[in-house]
Design an enzyme around this catalytic site. Structure first.
Site, mmCIF file in Angstrom:
data_model
loop_
_atom_site.group_PDB
_atom_site.id
_atom_site.type_symbol
_atom_site.label_atom_id
_atom_site.label_comp_id
_atom_site.label_asym_id
_atom_site.label_seq_id
_atom_site.Cartn_x
_atom_site.Cartn_y
_atom_site.Cartn_z
ATOM 1 N N LYS A 206 0.652 -1.207 0.411
ATOM 2 C CA LYS A 206 0.062 -0.070 0.002
ATOM 3 C C LYS A 206 0.722 1.392 -0.208
ATOM 4 O O LYS A 206 0.590 2.066 -1.504
ATOM 5 C CB LYS A 206 -0.589 -0.006 1.484
ATOM 6 C CG LYS A 206 -1.871 1.115 1.381
ATOM 7 C CD LYS A 206 -2.151 0.739 2.791
ATOM 8 C CE LYS A 206 -3.631 2.246 2.793
ATOM 9 N NZ LYS A 206 -3.944 2.174 3.962
ATOM 10 N N ARG A 268 -4.530 -5.005 6.686
ATOM 11 C CA ARG A 268 -5.090 -5.869 7.254
ATOM 12 C C ARG A 268 -6.429 -6.112 6.661
ATOM 13 O O ARG A 268 -7.091 -7.334 7.012
ATOM 14 C CB ARG A 268 -4.697 -5.860 8.542
ATOM 15 C CG ARG A 268 -5.095 -4.619 9.099
ATOM 16 C CD ARG A 268 -4.912 -4.867 10.823
ATOM 17 N NE ARG A 268 -5.685 -3.012 11.458
ATOM 18 C CZ ARG A 268 -5.178 -2.627 11.793
ATOM 19 N NH1 ARG A 268 -3.807 -2.290 10.581
ATOM 20 N NH2 ARG A 268 -5.240 -1.438 11.865
ATOM 21 N N GLU A 353 -3.789 -7.020 15.311
ATOM 22 C CA GLU A 353 -2.639 -5.411 14.592
ATOM 23 C C GLU A 353 -4.069 -4.337 14.707
ATOM 24 O O GLU A 353 -3.825 -3.249 15.354
ATOM 25 C CB GLU A 353 -2.714 -5.610 13.522
ATOM 26 C CG GLU A 353 -1.503 -4.489 13.176
ATOM 27 C CD GLU A 353 -0.390 -4.535 11.833
ATOM 28 O OE1 GLU A 353 0.575 -5.429 11.471
ATOM 29 O OE2 GLU A 353 -1.413 -3.980 10.548
ATOM 30 N N HIS A 384 -2.654 -33.001 18.104
ATOM 31 C CA HIS A 384 -1.857 -34.074 19.046
ATOM 32 C C HIS A 384 -0.856 -32.689 18.875
ATOM 33 O O HIS A 384 0.229 -33.394 19.372
ATOM 34 C CB HIS A 384 -1.433 -35.367 17.418
ATOM 35 C CG HIS A 384 -2.548 -35.508 17.305
ATOM 36 N ND1 HIS A 384 -2.698 -37.396 17.995
ATOM 37 C CD2 HIS A 384 -3.838 -35.648 16.590
ATOM 38 C CE1 HIS A 384 -3.606 -37.512 17.595
ATOM 39 N NE2 HIS A 384 -4.364 -36.833 16.656
ATOM 40 N N LYS A 512 10.536 -0.790 13.837
ATOM 41 C CA LYS A 512 10.248 -0.510 11.847
ATOM 42 C C LYS A 512 11.995 1.280 11.724
ATOM 43 O O LYS A 512 12.977 0.851 11.429
ATOM 44 C CB LYS A 512 9.383 0.910 11.106
ATOM 45 C CG LYS A 512 8.653 -0.416 11.214
ATOM 46 C CD LYS A 512 7.402 -0.338 9.165
ATOM 47 C CE LYS A 512 6.197 -0.812 9.642
ATOM 48 N NZ LYS A 512 4.822 -0.133 8.889
HETATM 49 O O1 F6P Z 1 3.470 -3.839 9.983
HETATM 50 C C1 F6P Z 1 2.775 -2.772 10.001
HETATM 51 C C2 F6P Z 1 2.185 -2.815 8.214
HETATM 52 O O2 F6P Z 1 1.511 -1.431 7.792
HETATM 53 C C3 F6P Z 1 0.077 -3.702 8.100
HETATM 54 O O3 F6P Z 1 -0.311 -2.899 8.447
HETATM 55 C C4 F6P Z 1 0.901 -3.543 6.814
HETATM 56 O O4 F6P Z 1 -0.435 -4.889 6.207
HETATM 57 C C5 F6P Z 1 1.613 -3.666 6.291
HETATM 58 O O5 F6P Z 1 2.794 -2.926 7.033
HETATM 59 C C6 F6P Z 1 2.736 -3.615 5.115
HETATM 60 O O6 F6P Z 1 2.319 -2.713 4.405
HETATM 61 P P1 F6P Z 1 2.580 -1.574 2.976
HETATM 62 O O7 F6P Z 1 0.977 -2.638 1.995
HETATM 63 O O8 F6P Z 1 2.210 -0.458 3.392
HETATM 64 O O9 F6P Z 1 3.979 -2.616 2.141
#
Ligand code: F6P
Length: 577
Positions: A206, A268, A353, A384, A512
């Site tokens: 994204k 998500r 999340e 199991h 990050k």
């Molecule tokens: O780990 C945080 C996050 O922003 C998630 O919410 C998201 O799904 C993932 O990183 C990947 O983000 P992107 O699609 O921007 O690469």
């Protein structure tokens, strides 16, 4: 929204748990042979049995009153009408628009988003048909045989889980691969099996800034280019899904090969968008629309059903009941279906999340338990592994059992055995096994009296362990769509009750940022940053062992012992560099 703790409804539920905590579900069933009818419901191709919970009608009334008091109906309305319910980022959470196949207008800042959604769906249709039909060719004129999705988090787990879950609907001549980890092993091992001439990469991000995804995408491009003389042909092998067209162009992907998503789609919650492109290539666009339709059906149900008959609302409120009043803070999800094996991983991100939050809307600290720990794995294997703890351990867990009545692979009586195992577990968790029963059974089996006495405590178990059971006729694109949407709405309802924002994820940012600092140090760049002595020594240890940083920049508080320092020969050169 602030804390629900001071509400009278909350206090009443606390008092009610005091009554219910000494009730055994066995007794609730014994006095009510209608309990299943009373506490189960069917909608959107799913049968939801919640009778095996420590609840009675008063519990549900109180939970419904709490939902009313938290303004749930209004919140649902706000979500469906595109209001900025993601209040920290001031944007809507409109995954419901992605499956709004009736196309009623949904406006964001006064603009109807549906034409954009439809345009991208149409773009996906044209592209997926070209790949599936063999019309889309690689640089050497061969048709695509393998699709590699590069993404992480929501840009990985959803497409991977759903693509694998719908394997019976796949195009027979296409293979699907999912690379997420920055660990070079993931990409290296994936590419070992593939031919650059016939491989298509989907770079899914994204933001298009995610380190793991971008690093893997660059390495994949190098792998591809190492065999191609004409760099321009890369376009045949790379497409992107993103909300960031500038970054996509900067990476070198042709804008015509980019599929848009929008900032109102949470990572998500994005499997319904073009992030679902691998799914659409695998099963075809018509089936992908069926997947969307299944989710839309659940949306309609969620939006219109009375709370007392509303599957996501009931599921959510049961979660609140255990999490906040019975202090059971973990929830296991067991799909009894091999194709659904990744569902727990997927729901882990969706739930944890979303609801792993510690601040209310007004910024106050949350002092109640919010998102539970979500875990689980495929049944019957799970039986199991850790079911022993479910039955006799001191930790309490609530469970969802999910099982299709028909398998896509009816192999002799395997599926009846699988169903029997699943249902038996729910029964065992409910009923347990009393000392009286065990004694009787051991006597019948001819055990001597002293042996019965010795083993009796070990062979009894209490039962009264809550579970939900979700059945569907078969896993289809539509039932899977409904199932995922059920969990999405459950999570949303819980966020409303707890007064938190289920749609942001500030908590993942700090790690990050610090990784960026440590990476620079690993590479020998000087840094102003200071670390605690644990982190500092761990960084230096890695530097020393790897040997790819100048010795002058390093000093360990404790000398390395038992490790032969041979410098850079220890760094295994990445094969994709
Ligand atoms: O780990 C945080 C996050 O922003 C998630 O919410 C998201 O799904 C993932 O990183 C990947 O983000 P992107 O699609 O921007 O690469």
């Amino acid at each position: 929204m602030d804390s629900p703790k001071e509400l009278a409804e909350w206090t009443e539920l606390q008092m009610h748990w005091q009554e219910m905590s000494s009730v055994h579900m066995r007794d609730l069933f014994a006095v009510d042979d209608q309990r299943f009818d009373r506490y189960s419901l069917e909608a959107c191709g799913l049968l939801f049995d919640y009778s095996k919970n420590i609840i009675n009608s008063k519990t549900l009334d109180l939970l419904t009153s709490l939902a009313d008091r938290r303004g749930l109906a209004t919140k649902i309305q706000q979500m469906f009408s595109g209001e900025p319910i993601n209040f920290t980022e001031q944007r809507p959470a409109l995954h419901i628009a992605l499956r709004n196949r009736t196309d009623y207008p949904i406006a964001v800042n006064g603009k109807d988003v549906m034409p954009d959604v439809d345009r991208v769906l149409q773009q996906m249709r044209i592209f997926t048909e070209a790949v599936r039909s063999g019309e889309w060719l690689g640089y050497s004129g061969k048709r695509i045989t393998d699709v590699v999705n590069i993404g992480i988090g929501g840009s990985h787990l959803g497409p991977m889980m759903v693509t694998k879950a719908l394997k019976p609907y796949h195009h027979p001549d296409l293979g699907f691969h999912f690379v997420s980890n920055i660990d070079g092993t993931h990409l290296t091992e994936t590419l070992k099996k593939l031919n650059p001439e016939t491989t298509l990469f989907i770079v899914s991000s994204k933001s298009f800034t995610t380190q793991e995804t971008l690093s893997n995408a660059h390495a994949a491009r190098r792998w591809l280019l190492s065999g191609i003389k004409d760099g321009g042909q890369v376009a045949r092998h790379f497409v992107a899904v993103s909300a960031n067209s500038k970054k996509v162009a900067a990476f070198g992907i042709n804008p015509d090969n980019m599929f848009s998503i929008w900032d109102w789609v949470g990572g998500r919650y994005s499997v319904w968008s073009a992030i679902g492109l691998p799914i659409a290539i695998a099963i075809g666009m018509d089936q992908f629309v069926e997947f969307l339709n299944g989710a839309r059906e659940m949306d309609q149900h969620f939006r219109t059903a009375d709370f007392s008959q509303n599957m996501p609302v009931i599921m959510a409120m049961l979660g609140v009941w255990y999490n906040n009043f019975a202090s059971i803070n973990n929830h296991a999800i067991m799909p009894y279906d091999q194709y659904l094996r990744l569902l727990p991983d997927y729901l882990q991100q969706t739930d944890m999340e979303s609801n792993g939050k510690g601040k209310h809307a007004n910024g106050d600290d949350v002092t109640i338990s919010t998102g539970p720990i979500i875990w689980g794995s495929v049944g019957a294997d799970a039986q199991h592994a850790y079911f022993q703890l479910f039955h006799q351990g001191r930790q309490s867990t609530t469970c969802d059992f999910i099982v299709p009545v028909r398998s896509h692979n009816e192999l002799g009586d395997h599926h009846q055995k699988l169903l029997a195992n699943c249902l038996a577990q729910t029964e065992a968790l409910l009923m347990g096994r009393s000392a009286h029963q065990v004694q009787h059974e051991m006597r019948l089996a001819g055990y001597p009296g002293d042996e019965i006495k010795r083993l009796l405590p070990h062979r009894t178990f209490s039962g009264n362990r809550p579970s939900n059971t979700i059945l569907m006729e078969q896993i289809t694109p539509a039932t899977l769509g409904s199932l995922i949407a059920l969990y999405e709405h459950k999570i949303f309802v819980q966020g409303v009750i707890w007064g938190i924002n289920s749609f942001d994820q500030w908590g993942v940012e700090l790690g990050k940022e610090l990784a960026g600092v440590i990476l620079a140090e690993m590479k020998g760049q000087s840094s102003e940053a200071s670390h605690d002595c644990s982190t500092m020594n761990l960084v230096r240890y890695c530097q020393l062992v790897r040997g790819d940083t100048k010795p002058a920049a390093m000093k360990l508080d404790k000398p390395l012992t038992g490790y032969k320092m041979t410098g850079s020969q220890h760094s295994t050169g990445p094969t994709l560099e």
